[in-house]
Design a protein around this motif. Sequence first.
Motif, PDB file in Angstrom:
ATOM      1  N   TRP A  36       0.807  -1.208   0.000  1.00  0.00           N
ATOM      2  CA  TRP A  36       0.000   0.000   0.000  1.00  0.00           C
ATOM      3  C   TRP A  36       0.844   1.263   0.000  1.00  0.00           C
ATOM      4  N   GLN A  37       1.998   1.181   0.594  1.00  0.00           N
ATOM      5  CA  GLN A  37       2.915   2.332   0.489  1.00  0.00           C
ATOM      6  C   GLN A  37       3.168   2.614  -0.981  1.00  0.00           C
ATOM      7  N   MET A  38       3.414   1.572  -1.746  1.00  0.00           N
ATOM      8  CA  MET A  38       3.715   1.759  -3.174  1.00  0.00           C
ATOM      9  C   MET A  38       2.514   2.306  -3.929  1.00  0.00           C
ATOM     10  N   LYS A  39       1.325   1.751  -3.614  1.00  0.00           N
ATOM     11  CA  LYS A  39       0.123   2.256  -4.290  1.00  0.00           C
ATOM     12  C   LYS A  39      -0.089   3.739  -4.023  1.00  0.00           C
ATOM     13  N   LEU A  40       0.161   4.139  -2.771  1.00  0.00           N
ATOM     14  CA  LEU A  40      -0.078   5.547  -2.408  1.00  0.00           C
ATOM     15  C   LEU A  40       1.061   6.457  -2.881  1.00  0.00           C
ATOM     16  N   GLY A  41       2.245   5.889  -3.032  1.00  0.00           N
ATOM     17  CA  GLY A  41       3.381   6.710  -3.451  1.00  0.00           C
ATOM     18  C   GLY A  41       3.773   7.743  -2.417  1.00  0.00           C
ATOM     19  N   ALA A  42       3.610   7.392  -1.151  1.00  0.00           N
ATOM     20  CA  ALA A  42       3.924   8.333  -0.057  1.00  0.00           C
ATOM     21  C   ALA A  42       4.672   7.595   1.030  1.00  0.00           C
ATOM     22  N   THR A  43       5.302   8.366   1.906  1.00  0.00           N
ATOM     23  CA  THR A  43       5.903   7.780   3.099  1.00  0.00           C
ATOM     24  C   THR A  43       4.810   7.524   4.119  1.00  0.00           C
ATOM     25  N   ILE A  44       4.840   6.336   4.732  1.00  0.00           N
ATOM     26  CA  ILE A  44       3.820   5.991   5.726  1.00  0.00           C
ATOM     27  C   ILE A  44       4.485   5.833   7.091  1.00  0.00           C
ATOM     28  N   VAL A  45       4.028   6.631   8.053  1.00  0.00           N
ATOM     29  CA  VAL A  45       4.455   6.440   9.441  1.00  0.00           C
ATOM     30  C   VAL A  45       3.271   5.798  10.152  1.00  0.00           C
ATOM     31  N   LEU A  46       3.345   4.495  10.339  1.00  0.00           N
ATOM     32  CA  LEU A  46       2.219   3.745  10.903  1.00  0.00           C
ATOM     33  C   LEU A  46       2.415   3.641  12.417  1.00  0.00           C
ATOM     34  N   LYS A  47       1.620   4.446  13.128  1.00  0.00           N
ATOM     35  CA  LYS A  47       1.847   4.596  14.563  1.00  0.00           C
ATOM     36  C   LYS A  47       1.221   3.464  15.374  1.00  0.00           C
ATOM     37  N   SER A  48       1.987   2.904  16.262  1.00  0.00           N
ATOM     38  CA  SER A  48       1.462   1.992  17.277  1.00  0.00           C
ATOM     39  C   SER A  48       2.485   2.009  18.408  1.00  0.00           C
ATOM     40  N   HIS A  49       2.382   1.086  19.343  1.00  0.00           N
ATOM     41  CA  HIS A  49       3.384   1.158  20.422  1.00  0.00           C
ATOM     42  C   HIS A  49       4.765   0.795  19.875  1.00  0.00           C
ATOM     43  N   ARG A  50       4.814   0.240  18.681  1.00  0.00           N
ATOM     44  CA  ARG A  50       6.092   0.045  17.981  1.00  0.00           C
ATOM     45  C   ARG A  50       5.904   0.530  16.546  1.00  0.00           C
ATOM     46  N   THR A  51       6.073   1.810  16.348  1.00  0.00           N
ATOM     47  CA  THR A  51       5.765   2.459  15.074  1.00  0.00           C
ATOM     48  C   THR A  51       6.630   1.915  13.933  1.00  0.00           C
ATOM     49  N   GLU A  52       6.010   1.789  12.756  1.00  0.00           N
ATOM     50  CA  GLU A  52       6.724   1.357  11.556  1.00  0.00           C
ATOM     51  C   GLU A  52       6.712   2.467  10.513  1.00  0.00           C
ATOM     52  N   ILE A  53       7.776   2.515   9.711  1.00  0.00           N
ATOM     53  CA  ILE A  53       7.865   3.518   8.653  1.00  0.00           C
ATOM     54  C   ILE A  53       8.073   2.801   7.325  1.00  0.00           C
ATOM     55  N   TYR A  54       7.249   3.153   6.357  1.00  0.00           N
ATOM     56  CA  TYR A  54       7.372   2.569   5.020  1.00  0.00           C
ATOM     57  C   TYR A  54       7.681   3.670   4.015  1.00  0.00           C
ATOM     58  N   THR A  55       8.764   3.489   3.262  1.00  0.00           N
ATOM     59  CA  THR A  55       9.092   4.455   2.220  1.00  0.00           C
ATOM     60  C   THR A  55       9.277   3.688   0.906  1.00  0.00           C
ATOM     61  N   ALA A  56       9.533   4.418  -0.142  1.00  0.00           N
ATOM     62  CA  ALA A  56       9.766   3.760  -1.431  1.00  0.00           C
ATOM     63  C   ALA A  56      11.014   2.866  -1.363  1.00  0.00           C
ATOM     64  N   ASN A  57      11.925   3.222  -0.464  1.00  0.00           N
ATOM     65  CA  ASN A  57      13.214   2.532  -0.439  1.00  0.00           C
ATOM     66  C   ASN A  57      13.383   1.511   0.670  1.00  0.00           C
ATOM     67  N   ALA A  58      12.642   1.668   1.727  1.00  0.00           N
ATOM     68  CA  ALA A  58      12.976   0.861   2.902  1.00  0.00           C
ATOM     69  C   ALA A  58      11.810   0.763   3.865  1.00  0.00           C
ATOM     70  N   LYS A  59      11.998  -0.121   4.843  1.00  0.00           N
ATOM     71  CA  LYS A  59      11.029  -0.296   5.928  1.00  0.00           C
ATOM     72  C   LYS A  59      11.802  -0.181   7.235  1.00  0.00           C
ATOM     73  N   TYR A  60      11.209   0.527   8.184  1.00  0.00           N
ATOM     74  CA  TYR A  60      11.869   0.732   9.477  1.00  0.00           C
ATOM     75  C   TYR A  60      10.923   0.361  10.601  1.00  0.00           C
ATOM     76  N   LYS A  61      11.506  -0.127  11.660  1.00  0.00           N
ATOM     77  CA  LYS A  61      10.710  -0.416  12.854  1.00  0.00           C
ATOM     78  C   LYS A  61      11.337   0.310  14.037  1.00  0.00           C
ATOM     79  N   ASN A  62      10.480   0.951  14.826  1.00  0.00           N
ATOM     80  CA  ASN A  62      10.937   1.694  15.995  1.00  0.00           C
ATOM     81  C   ASN A  62      10.910   0.778  17.220  1.00  0.00           C
ATOM     82  N   PRO A  63      12.047   0.487  17.817  1.00  0.00           N
ATOM     83  CA  PRO A  63      12.052  -0.430  18.962  1.00  0.00           C
ATOM     84  C   PRO A  63      11.598   0.239  20.257  1.00  0.00           C
ATOM     85  N   LEU A  64      11.474   1.562  20.241  1.00  0.00           N
ATOM     86  CA  LEU A  64      11.157   2.296  21.475  1.00  0.00           C
ATOM     87  C   LEU A  64       9.685   2.670  21.532  1.00  0.00           C
TER      88      LEU A  64
END
Lengths: 284, 284, 284, 284
Positions: free
Chosen positions: D176-204
Amino acid sequence: MKELSKENLTAVIKTRLQNSHKGTFGRSVLIGGNDSYGGAIIMSAEACVKAGCGLTSVSTAEKNHTALHARLPEAMVLDWTLTQEFNDLIDTADVILIGPGLGLDTHSQHILDNVLQQQKSSQWLVIDGSAITLFAQNHYSLNYPKQVVFTPHQMEWERLSGLKIIDQTVENNQLWQMKLGATIVLKSHRTEIYTANAKYKNPLGSPAMATGGMGDTLAGMIASFLAQFKEKEAAVCAAVYLHSFIGEELGKENYVVLPTEISKNLPYYMKRFEQLHNKTEEKR
Amino acid sequence: MKELSKENLTAVIKTRLQNSHKGTFGRSVLIGGNDSYGGAIIMSAEACVKAGCGLTSVSTAEKNHTALHARLPEAMVLDWTLTQEFNDLIDTADVILIGPGLGLDTHSQHILDNVLQQQKSSQWLVIDGSAITLFAQNHYSLNYPKQVVFTPHQMEWERLSGLKIIDQTVENNQLWQMKLGATIVLKSHRTEIYTANAKYKNPLGSPAMATGGMGDTLAGMIASFLAQFKEKEAAVCAAVYLHSFIGEELGKENYVVLPTEISKNLPYYMKRFEQLHNKTEEKR
Amino acid sequence: MKELSKENLTAVIKTRLQNSHKGTFGRSVLIGGNDSYGGAIIMSAEACVKAGCGLTSVSTAEKNHTALHARLPEAMVLDWTLTQEFNDLIDTADVILIGPGLGLDTHSQHILDNVLQQQKSSQWLVIDGSAITLFAQNHYSLNYPKQVVFTPHQMEWERLSGLKIIDQTVENNQLWQMKLGATIVLKSHRTEIYTANAKYKNPLGSPAMATGGMGDTLAGMIASFLAQFKEKEAAVCAAVYLHSFIGEELGKENYVVLPTEISKNLPYYMKRFEQLHNKTEEKR
Amino acid sequence: MKELSKENLTAVIKTRLQNSHKGTFGRSVLIGGNDSYGGAIIMSAEACVKAGCGLTSVSTAEKNHTALHARLPEAMVLDWTLTQEFNDLIDTADVILIGPGLGLDTHSQHILDNVLQQQKSSQWLVIDGSAITLFAQNHYSLNYPKQVVFTPHQMEWERLSGLKIIDQTVENNQLWQMKLGATIVLKSHRTEIYTANAKYKNPLGSPAMATGGMGDTLAGMIASFLAQFKEKEAAVCAAVYLHSFIGEELGKENYVVLPTEISKNLPYYMKRFEQLHNKTEEKR
C-alpha cells in the motif's frame, strides 16, 4: 571596528541605587502586533520587562491583549487605534519601540507616521521589523536630530539604505549611518552597530538562536536598556552583546534556544555582570 | 518607630491547625483591572492565593477573565458591572481589596462608592492604587470606625493627605493617620506603616524590586494575610516585611525581581518562617 | 473503618502493559465551569489528564475554552449547550464527571438532568460540587443500579442526606450510602469513603491544602482513576489517598499547596508507587 | 525491516553552521484546530518550534489564536478561512502539515482540497489525524509524484488502505505504500515507517506516552525535521525515534508523559545527540 566584549556589559550594568523606584528605570511604550503577528510584540514586551525597564506599556491589536496578560501581567496594554489615549501614552514614554509584528498595511503606516511626528527630542525611538520596511517604502527622512535606533536584518537594511547585501561593507554602512543620522544595529550572525561616533562588531551569536522571534526579543532589550541606562550608545552595545551572550550560554545545552528563554534568563545574567563589575572595581 | 524584623513573621505565620478547611483561611474579594490595567489585578490575585487566603474572588472587566484563569484557575471571577451578583459577592467577603488597575473613570468611581457604602463592620477594606486617588479626589471621609488599610506610594499619599513629599515626616504622617482613622502603608524603598497604636519602618527592600506591579502584589498579600490571620495589625506588618524579604532574597541572584516571582515564592518562604517559629518555641 | 495506606496505591498503580494505546486508559468527559467558576473545571481537567486518563474532554461555557487550552492543550473542549454534539460526547465516555464550577442555575440543572438520563450502565458518573446541591434540591433518586460516586464536603452531604454535620456519624453515613446506592467520598480534613462493601478513612491530609480548588482537583483524579483502572472501589480509594499524600509531601516545603501543584506532581508520585509496587512484588 | 537506533539521530542532528539564519532552518505551515480540537494544533506547533524549525506559522480557527500565543508567541497565526492570505502563506512553506484537530466537516474538507491542489513539487506535505480520514473518504489519489508523509494510527491506516488491523502485515503495508506513493508512518506502540526505499521499525515507545496529543506532537516534529534537515527519509526516521526516545527517558521518572513535556525537552535531547555525533566523528 571595536569588538564587543564583557566589558561592554560591566560598563553598563551597575548596582542600582538603593533609593530607586520604578520611575528611576524608565518608561517604554512598545507598538506592534497585528492580528497575525501578536507573538512578536509579546516577545518584545517580555524582553523589555525582564531586562529591567521600570514600566512597560504595549499598544497592540486588541486581539493580542489576553495572550499578553496571560504571559506577562507586568505589562500594561492599550488598543492601537489612534485615539487620544494612544497619543497620551506615547507622550509619557522615555523610549518608544515600533515595529515587531506591526505589519505593512495602511493602519500600520498611520501609526508609524503618528509616532514619527510625535517623537519628542527627549525620547528615544527604536524602529524594528516591518516599521523599517514602511520607513523605507515611504522615503521618510529624519531631517532633524532625532534619537533613533534602527535594527534591520540584512534584507531590511537593503530596503532602508538601498545597499544590496553584497555591497553592505563597513564603509558603505557607515556612510548610510551618517545619511540617516541614526544608530544602526545591523543584525546577522555577527551583528554590527554603527553610530555617529563608532563602529562595533559582535563576536558572539549561536546558530541555535536562528529561529523566529529573536529579533523581537533583541528589540525589546534595546528599548529596556535605553530606558534604564544613561549612556545610550553603551546601552545599545550592551543589549546586543548580552542577547548573544545568553544565547551562546543556553546553546551549550540546547540545540535550539527560544527567544522567550533568552528573556527568562535576563535577570540572572544581568546580576552576574553586575557582580563582575563590582569585583573588577574592588581590584582597582 | 519600630523596625520590622523576622520576628514580625514568626509571630504571625504559625502552624495551621489540622482541623482546618478553606473557610478557616478567609474569603477575599479583589476589585480592579480595567481594559488597560488587567495585569494589576491578576498580580494581586496571584499574591492573595499564594499567600494562603482560603478563597479568592476577582471582580474585574470581563476582558481580563481569560488571562486570569489561564494563570490562576484557583481564583473565581465576576464581571465588575454593579449587579446584584456583585453586591452578593462583596457581602461574603472577609476582606475587600479595591484599586489595582481600577482606573479613574466614572465607572471606577461608582464601584468605589458602592464598596465604601456596603462595607460591613466585620470586613476589612484595603484601598490601593487608583482607588486612593479617587478617594482623595472625592474628599471622602471615613466618618465612623472602619477597618481600612491604605497602601499609597508617596505621590498617592500626597493626594490623600495633602502632604507634599518633602513634608511627609513621621510626625505629619502620624497626624494624618489619625485624621483618616485608617492604617497607612506608605510605600517607598523603606516602607513605613502607621496605625492607631504604633509606627513601623521596614528596613528591607531591594532596588531590584523597582518595577511595575510590585505594589499590586503587596496589596494582594496584605488582603490575604488580613483574611487569614487574627491579629490584623501584625498581619499587615508581616505582609510588608515578607514582600521585601523575598524580594531581597531573589535579588541576590537576579538583577530584576518580577512581582509574579515574589508570589511564586510565597508558599516556600512562609513555610520557612513557620519552621523558624516552631524552632524558637521549642527552645523556650 | 479501614484506614487507607500506601498499599491502596501499590495495589492500583501497576506497570502499564507495553502494548497500550490511549484508548486503553479510558475516556473522561468533564462537565462544569460556568462564567464565574471556569477555574474549577480547568483544575479538574488538569488532574484528570496528569493522573493518566487516556482522553479527556471538557464541556464548559465557551468563555472558558481559551484559558483551558492555554493551560492544557491535551484536553478537548465542547461548549456546554445541549446539542447533539454534547450528547454524542457523553455517549463516548467511560467516566463522566459533573459539577466543578457548574453553578446552580436552570441551565446547570438541565445539563444534570440530561446526564442522569443518558448515563449508560457501563459508564461511571462522578457527581461533585454544585451538582450535588442540584441533585439534593431536586430530590432525584438513583432508582436503579447506577455506578455513581458523590464527592460532597460536609455541608453538601447535609444537603444530600439531610444529616446535619453533628449527625454525620459513621453509622448514619453508611445508612445513607445504602439509601443512595452510590459511593460516597465525604471530604473533610480526614476524608471518609462509603461503599456498598466497606468504609474507609483517610489518615492523611494537610492544612496547607485548605484552599479553593482542592476538591475540583480530587474530583478530576477520581474520574481519571475510574477511567484507567479496573477495580473501581480500589481506584476511588487510591485517588483519595494519593491526593492527600502529595499534599502532605508538598506541604513539608510549602505553607500553602495549590491544587494545580498537586496535579503537576501526579506523574512523578504515581511512578514512585508503581516502582514501590514492583519492589514489593519482587520480594515475594 | 531496519530497526531504528541512536544512529538515526546522530546521522541527522549535526552541528549547525555558524553562518545560519532563521531561513536556513525552513518554514513550516501547520493547519488544523477546529473549535473543539484547538489543543491538537497547539501541541503540533510547540513540537515544530522546539524541534528547531526556523519559522512556524499556524492556520487555525480564530478561537484558538489567543491560547496559541499565550503558550507559544514564537508562532505566527492566521485564520483558516480560504482567503488570499491563506494561499499566500501556503505558498511560502517548505513543509505543510495538515490534520491535527482539523475535524471532518465541509470546511475542513475544502481546506484539504485546497492544500492538495496547491502543493508545489518543492514542498513536503504531512497528512495527519482527521486529514487522513478525509483523504480516505474522498478517494483522493496522489496521481503524480508528490512529497507526502502520512502518519496514521492503525484505525486510520485501515481507512486509508482498506487493510483491516489484522491484515496490516509488513508485506501488505509495503504494497500500500507503493500504491499511495507516499511515506507511511504507521503509529502503534512500535511504530513502523514505510518508504519507497525501505522499511523501518521503531524499537522504542513507552506506555506512559499513551495519552491524547502524542500523535499531534509527533506530526509537529516530523514537519520541523523535514523543514530543517536535507535528507528527508532520514529526517522522518529521526523524528519518530527521538519522540519515543524522549518519551522513554521521561517515562523513567513519570507514570504519564504529557505530549507538551516531550516538546519542552526537545532542545536538550537534540543537543545531546549533536554532541554524541561529534564525539563519534572525533573517534574516526
